[in-house]
Design a protein around this motif. Structure first.
Motif, PDB file in Angstrom:
ATOM      1  N   THR A  42       1.337  -4.552  -3.193  1.00 50.60           N
ATOM      2  CA  THR A  42       0.836  -4.035  -1.760  1.00 50.60           C
ATOM      3  C   THR A  42       2.217  -4.057  -1.031  1.00 50.60           C
ATOM      4  OG1 THR A  42       0.337  -6.077  -1.080  1.00 50.60           O
ATOM      5  CG2 THR A  42      -1.446  -4.621  -1.743  1.00 50.60           C
ATOM      6  N   ILE A  43       2.472  -3.231  -0.044  1.00 50.31           N
ATOM      7  CA  ILE A  43       3.736  -3.204   0.469  1.00 50.31           C
ATOM      8  C   ILE A  43       3.916  -4.171   1.529  1.00 50.31           C
ATOM      9  CG2 ILE A  43       2.532  -1.818   2.605  1.00 50.31           C
ATOM     10  CD1 ILE A  43       5.269   0.057   2.599  1.00 50.31           C
ATOM     11  N   ASP A  44       3.202  -4.820   1.935  1.00 51.63           N
ATOM     12  CA  ASP A  44       3.080  -6.032   3.061  1.00 51.63           C
ATOM     13  C   ASP A  44       3.226  -7.318   2.175  1.00 51.63           C
ATOM     14  OD1 ASP A  44       0.663  -6.021   1.819  1.00 51.63           O
ATOM     15  OD2 ASP A  44      -0.326  -6.240   3.802  1.00 51.63           O
ATOM     16  N   SER A  45       2.795  -7.552   0.924  1.00 55.47           N
ATOM     17  CA  SER A  45       2.812  -8.838   0.179  1.00 55.47           C
ATOM     18  C   SER A  45       4.134  -8.904  -0.607  1.00 55.47           C
ATOM     19  CB  SER A  45       1.558  -9.138  -0.760  1.00 55.47           C
ATOM     20  OG  SER A  45       1.462  -7.982  -1.550  1.00 55.47           O
ATOM     21  N   ASP A  46       4.520  -7.797  -1.280  1.00 55.73           N
ATOM     22  CA  ASP A  46       5.685  -7.824  -2.066  1.00 55.73           C
ATOM     23  C   ASP A  46       6.399  -6.590  -1.943  1.00 55.73           C
ATOM     24  OD1 ASP A  46       7.425  -8.178  -3.936  1.00 55.73           O
ATOM     25  OD2 ASP A  46       6.090  -8.869  -5.541  1.00 55.73           O
ATOM     26  N   PRO A  47       6.954  -6.387  -0.741  1.00 55.12           N
ATOM     27  CA  PRO A  47       7.699  -5.114  -0.552  1.00 55.12           C
ATOM     28  C   PRO A  47       8.780  -4.493  -1.503  1.00 55.12           C
ATOM     29  CG  PRO A  47       8.412  -6.657   1.210  1.00 55.12           C
ATOM     30  CD  PRO A  47       7.237  -7.342   0.447  1.00 55.12           C
ATOM     31  N   GLU A  48       9.530  -5.511  -2.119  1.00 55.92           N
ATOM     32  CA  GLU A  48      10.517  -5.176  -2.972  1.00 55.92           C
ATOM     33  C   GLU A  48      10.265  -4.499  -4.403  1.00 55.92           C
ATOM     34  OE1 GLU A  48      14.412  -4.546  -4.381  1.00 55.92           O
ATOM     35  OE2 GLU A  48      13.649  -4.863  -2.260  1.00 55.92           O
ATOM     36  N   HIS A  49       9.136  -5.434  -5.001  1.00 58.54           N
ATOM     37  CA  HIS A  49       8.321  -4.637  -5.966  1.00 58.54           C
ATOM     38  C   HIS A  49       7.705  -3.437  -5.688  1.00 58.54           C
ATOM     39  CE1 HIS A  49       9.334  -8.683  -7.767  1.00 58.54           C
ATOM     40  NE2 HIS A  49       9.776  -8.247  -8.665  1.00 58.54           N
ATOM     41  N   ALA A  85     -15.366 -15.650  -1.228  1.00 60.06           N
ATOM     42  CA  ALA A  85     -15.273 -14.194  -1.076  1.00 60.06           C
ATOM     43  C   ALA A  85     -14.212 -13.544  -0.379  1.00 60.06           C
ATOM     44  CB  ALA A  85     -16.722 -13.632  -1.069  1.00 60.06           C
ATOM     45  N   LEU A  86     -14.177 -14.026   0.867  1.00 58.96           N
ATOM     46  CA  LEU A  86     -13.187 -13.568   1.724  1.00 58.96           C
ATOM     47  C   LEU A  86     -11.578 -14.104   1.488  1.00 58.96           C
ATOM     48  CD1 LEU A  86     -14.963 -14.171   5.288  1.00 58.96           C
ATOM     49  CD2 LEU A  86     -14.930 -11.866   3.775  1.00 58.96           C
ATOM     50  N   LYS A  87     -11.646 -15.182   1.014  1.00 57.49           N
ATOM     51  CA  LYS A  87     -10.219 -15.500   0.284  1.00 57.49           C
ATOM     52  C   LYS A  87      -9.808 -14.649  -0.624  1.00 57.49           C
ATOM     53  CE  LYS A  87     -10.891 -20.413   1.432  1.00 57.49           C
ATOM     54  NZ  LYS A  87     -11.102 -21.886   0.843  1.00 57.49           N
ATOM     55  N   ILE A  88     -10.841 -14.245  -1.666  1.00 56.22           N
ATOM     56  CA  ILE A  88     -10.320 -13.310  -2.814  1.00 56.22           C
ATOM     57  C   ILE A  88      -9.943 -11.941  -2.097  1.00 56.22           C
ATOM     58  CG2 ILE A  88     -10.999 -11.977  -4.726  1.00 56.22           C
ATOM     59  CD1 ILE A  88     -12.788 -14.482  -5.476  1.00 56.22           C
ATOM     60  N   LEU A  89     -10.505 -11.563  -1.170  1.00 57.09           N
ATOM     61  CA  LEU A  89     -10.004 -10.273  -0.615  1.00 57.09           C
ATOM     62  C   LEU A  89      -8.924 -10.504   0.297  1.00 57.09           C
ATOM     63  CD1 LEU A  89     -13.780  -9.054   0.516  1.00 57.09           C
ATOM     64  CD2 LEU A  89     -12.265  -8.220  -1.209  1.00 57.09           C
ATOM     65  N   VAL A  90      -8.608 -11.537   0.772  1.00 51.15           N
ATOM     66  CA  VAL A  90      -7.250 -11.694   1.531  1.00 51.15           C
ATOM     67  C   VAL A  90      -6.036 -11.800   0.595  1.00 51.15           C
ATOM     68  CG1 VAL A  90      -6.153 -13.447   2.859  1.00 51.15           C
ATOM     69  CG2 VAL A  90      -8.510 -12.713   3.840  1.00 51.15           C
ATOM     70  N   ALA A  91      -6.592 -12.458  -0.415  1.00 54.04           N
ATOM     71  CA  ALA A  91      -5.507 -12.586  -1.485  1.00 54.04           C
ATOM     72  C   ALA A  91      -4.964 -11.168  -2.295  1.00 54.04           C
ATOM     73  CB  ALA A  91      -5.926 -13.678  -2.743  1.00 54.04           C
ATOM     74  N   GLU A  92      -5.873 -10.163  -2.275  1.00 56.06           N
ATOM     75  CA  GLU A  92      -5.598  -9.107  -2.893  1.00 56.06           C
ATOM     76  C   GLU A  92      -5.039  -7.934  -1.955  1.00 56.06           C
ATOM     77  OE1 GLU A  92     -10.131  -6.960  -3.175  1.00 56.06           O
ATOM     78  OE2 GLU A  92      -9.011  -7.921  -4.918  1.00 56.06           O
ATOM     79  N   GLY A  93      -5.109  -8.561  -0.527  1.00 56.71           N
ATOM     80  CA  GLY A  93      -4.633  -7.603   0.602  1.00 56.71           C
ATOM     81  C   GLY A  93      -5.620  -6.600   1.070  1.00 56.71           C
ATOM     82  N   THR A  94      -6.979  -6.817   0.831  1.00 55.80           N
ATOM     83  CA  THR A  94      -7.934  -5.916   1.234  1.00 55.80           C
ATOM     84  C   THR A  94      -8.249  -6.230   2.808  1.00 55.80           C
ATOM     85  OG1 THR A  94      -8.804  -5.548  -0.934  1.00 55.80           O
ATOM     86  CG2 THR A  94     -10.251  -4.873   1.078  1.00 55.80           C
ATOM     87  N   ILE A  95      -8.140  -7.274   3.216  1.00 61.35           N
ATOM     88  CA  ILE A  95      -8.610  -7.702   4.543  1.00 61.35           C
ATOM     89  C   ILE A  95      -7.707  -8.918   5.125  1.00 61.35           C
ATOM     90  CG2 ILE A  95     -11.117  -7.227   3.962  1.00 61.35           C
ATOM     91  CD1 ILE A  95     -11.354 -10.482   3.846  1.00 61.35           C
ATOM     92  N   THR A  96      -7.709  -8.894   6.196  1.00 61.73           N
ATOM     93  CA  THR A  96      -7.053 -10.021   6.929  1.00 61.73           C
ATOM     94  C   THR A  96      -7.682 -10.903   8.041  1.00 61.73           C
ATOM     95  OG1 THR A  96      -6.135  -8.555   8.737  1.00 61.73           O
ATOM     96  CG2 THR A  96      -4.694  -8.821   6.995  1.00 61.73           C
ATOM     97  N   VAL A  97      -7.463 -12.243   8.228  1.00 62.50           N
ATOM     98  CA  VAL A  97      -8.223 -12.825   9.138  1.00 62.50           C
ATOM     99  C   VAL A  97      -7.166 -13.570  10.083  1.00 62.50           C
ATOM    100  CG1 VAL A  97     -10.176 -13.271   7.533  1.00 62.50           C
ATOM    101  CG2 VAL A  97      -8.211 -14.976   7.441  1.00 62.50           C
ATOM    102  N   ASP A  98      -7.790 -14.076  11.538  1.00 64.19           N
ATOM    103  CA  ASP A  98      -6.943 -14.384  12.315  1.00 64.19           C
ATOM    104  C   ASP A  98      -7.054 -15.907  12.528  1.00 64.19           C
ATOM    105  OD1 ASP A  98      -9.396 -14.480  13.370  1.00 64.19           O
ATOM    106  OD2 ASP A  98      -8.988 -13.815  15.192  1.00 64.19           O
TER     107      ASP A  98
END
Length: 447
Positions: free
Chosen positions: A25-32, A158-171
């Motif tokens: 993903t562009i936000d988690s690993d922009p260089e690669h 479940a939400l942690k997995i979605l956050v880790a893969e960049g699908t969702i964000t939590v505040d």
């Protein structure tokens, strides 16, 4: 493998991350992500030709996905929870991932309380038919506090997995928000990234209810609705299927048995063509292979694509694993099963020589199981399904040599018999190195 499919160093690094995580993903690993985006044509051709995996670029969503459509699904692979022992996500967590994505597709921004309520309503509608489990999140007369807390924690996983893969964000912190019935936070999803998840064929269209369970993986990994009926489970794999199965295991697993199928056909990795092609794929990904006739050990020197750090570390369990690893290849029959009692006897002898070793373990069988878990995780032991508390060494144990250096006792102090040394020593004098008391292990180069 053709020369144009050889990947340069930058693309190899991105390819290793893709084969491990399945996405960039562009936000988690922009260089690669930037490197993979520029060379996506070469990456897509490499994965398609050598592994029959599909690479898709979703530039609008900022995601590059690698789809590993495979029939030989590893039993120990899947979404892992971010905990100390990294357990695989359970059935309820996987169901909640699907339900959360369904609700967030309709409303990309909602509070976690609204999300829980929507999921609970969906589950309540299909609970009587047995299609979905009950999902109460508030304690009532019929629901205990423990069950409600377990359901909220499962949604948090479940939400942690979605956050880790960049699908969702939590505040806010998920654990803190879901531990309390009145806790809340905002969940925000990207519809573009949610769309990249909906790539599998519909289970309803596949009619999985009429297919035996052992054929479900083949049906879900088929390229079309009719492909899963083209071959039966009893058909012998073709040369292309054996090639894909063998190379996929080399790329995915830390250790691989060259017997890549259950038939009497010659294993693909035993052939000259198969050996050369597999080594080319490993080299293109920047991996390192140690090859024996009966075993392949594949490692990642960069550490990017693996979480295995064996044999590094000075924990007692890791030391016990090294002691067991040193014992296994020196037996009269190195391939013979090893039982928990054998391991306990070995550790008893080690403790007799070093009484202070593993003092925290009063029960040596517990230490034996911990050591076995270390070696099982790196493919050096496999459990014997016929005999409990018994394990079978793999040929990979012959690739290791373990050496233990014990500290020498310091000499007793003696009164000086010579004149005191001068206050200043010559510049050529050097301090003698102190003895190294650390346990060391190095890899063998046999095979």
């Amino acid at each position: 493998m053709n020369d144009p499919l050889l990947l340069d160093a930058d693309l190899s690094s991105s390819a290793r991350l893709l084969k491990t995580t399945g996405r960039l993903t562009i936000d988690s690993d922009p260089e690669h992500y930037r490197v993979a985006l520029q060379g996506h044509a070469a990456l897509a051709e490499f994965f398609r030709t050598e592994l029959n995996w599909t690479l898709e670029v979703h530039e609008v969503a900022g995601v590059i996905r690698l789809y590993k459509r495979r029939q030989d699904v590893p039993a120990d692979r899947g979404p892992r929870l971010m905990r100390e022992k990294r357990p695989l996500a359970g059935t309820l967590v996987m169901i909640l991932i699907c339900l959360a994505c369904e609700q967030l597709w309709r409303r990309p921004r909602m509070s976690v309380r609204e999300l829980m309520q929507a999921i609970a309503q969906v589950c309540a509608a299909d609970t009587d038919d047995g299609h979905l489990p009950r999902f109460p999140v508030v304690a009532t007369e019929d629901v205990s506090k423990r069950q409600a807390l377990h359901n909220r924690q499962s949604l948090g996983d479940a939400l942690k997995i979605l956050v880790a893969e960049g699908t969702i964000t939590v505040d806010a912190d998920l654990d803190r928000a879901l531990a309390d019935e009145d806790g809340d936070l905002i969940v925000t999803a990207s519809r573009d990234r949610l769309a990249t998840r909906f790539s599998s064929l519909s289970p309803t269209l596949l009619q999985l209810d009429g297919i035996p369970p052992d054929q479900h993986a083949a049906a879900l990994s088929a390229e079309s609705l009719l492909d899963h009926t083209a071959h039966t489970a009893g058909d012998a794999p073709t040369l292309e299927q054996r090639r894909l199965n063998a190379i996929r295991r080399l790329v995915d697993d830390p250790a691989t048995d060259p017997l890549d199928d259950d038939t009497d056909a010659t294993p693909y990795l035993h052939t000259l063509t198969g050996r050369e092609r597999a080594l080319n794929v490993i080299a293109a990904l920047g991996l390192t292979a140690t090859v024996r006739r009966d075993w392949w050990q594949v490692t990642d020197p960069s550490g990017q694509s693996t979480s295995i750090d064996f044999p590094n570390g000075r924990r007692t369990e890791r030391q016990a694993a090294l002691a067991l690893l040193a014992f296994l290849p020196g037996r009269e029959d190195p391939s013979a099963p090893v039982s928990l009692s054998d391991i306990t006897d070995l550790f008893t002898q080690v403790r007799a020589d070093q009484p202070r070793w593993a003092a925290a373990y009063e029960r040596l069988p517990a230490l034996g199981r911990a050591a076995v878990a270390e070696l099982t995780g790196v493919g050096l032991l496999t459990s014997d399904p016929a005999v409990p508390d018994t394990w079978l060494p793999t040929p990979g144990v012959h690739l290791w040599r373990v050496r233990v250096r014990r500290p020498q006792p310091a000499p007793a102090a003696t009164p000086p018999t010579e004149p005191a040394p001068p206050l200043f020593t010559p510049e050529t004098a050097q301090a003698a190195p102190a003895p190294d008391a650390a346990h060391q292990a190095r890899r063998g180069d046999d095979g």
